[in-house]
Design a protein around this motif. Sequence first.
Motif, short mmCIF file in Angstrom:
data_model
loop_
_atom_site.label_atom_id
_atom_site.label_comp_id
_atom_site.label_asym_id
_atom_site.label_seq_id
_atom_site.Cartn_x
_atom_site.Cartn_y
_atom_site.Cartn_z
N LEU A 288 0.69 2.57 -4.00
CA LEU A 288 1.39 3.37 -2.80
C LEU A 288 0.58 3.69 -1.77
O LEU A 288 1.03 4.17 -0.78
N ALA A 289 -0.25 2.81 -1.59
CA ALA A 289 -1.21 2.82 -0.33
C ALA A 289 -0.34 2.65 0.84
O ALA A 289 -0.74 3.53 1.96
N ASP A 290 0.54 1.84 0.92
CA ASP A 290 1.25 1.59 2.24
C ASP A 290 2.33 2.51 2.45
O ASP A 290 2.67 2.68 3.60
N LEU A 291 2.49 3.49 1.40
CA LEU A 291 3.37 4.75 1.70
C LEU A 291 2.56 5.96 2.17
O LEU A 291 3.18 6.94 2.33
N GLY A 292 1.29 5.92 1.86
CA GLY A 292 0.64 7.15 2.52
C GLY A 292 -0.28 7.75 1.34
O GLY A 292 -0.63 8.87 1.71
#
Length: 169
Positions: A125-129
């Motif tokens: 989920l890193a690219d989603l924050g």
Amino acid sequence: MSYFAAAVVRGRSGWAASELNLHDAADVDEVADLLREADPGADVSLMFVESDDAYLVVLRLDEGEDLRIFGSDSAFADESRLGKLLLVDVEAPVVEIDEVEAADDDEDRPAADPTADPVGDADLLADLGVSAHKLLALCATDGLLPADVTAEVCQAIGCGDEVEELRES
């Protein structure tokens, strides 16, 4: 065993959430197919599976491909058919909880659960924050239920209202 499975998909018009029934799924590929069917044209499809107020599994598909899975505790695979179904081929994460705790300078945070053994892609989920650090820290926080973790993650990525409405329906 009781569980809650929510598909959260982001398409052209934003986020949408729907509840999924996993009782008839024979393997993780069938679960991924259910997630794809929630919105076949979605850019990002997530599934949050909470079980028995103890375990959380997050699945992710990007444009319907490349299934990525994170589980809050490997014990889920040993304790239930659903856990085994979702986590059978999932391996330990790249980042360990100990590394997360060492990197966390906030002394006011609740104690981590020393028995948690997360598995899978903590960075999904890193690219989603929501970084791997944040996800692991949430899952390791003693006293936070899987529903609490899901709610916090969904708020951070912008679909909190949709999941909250789904729970209330």
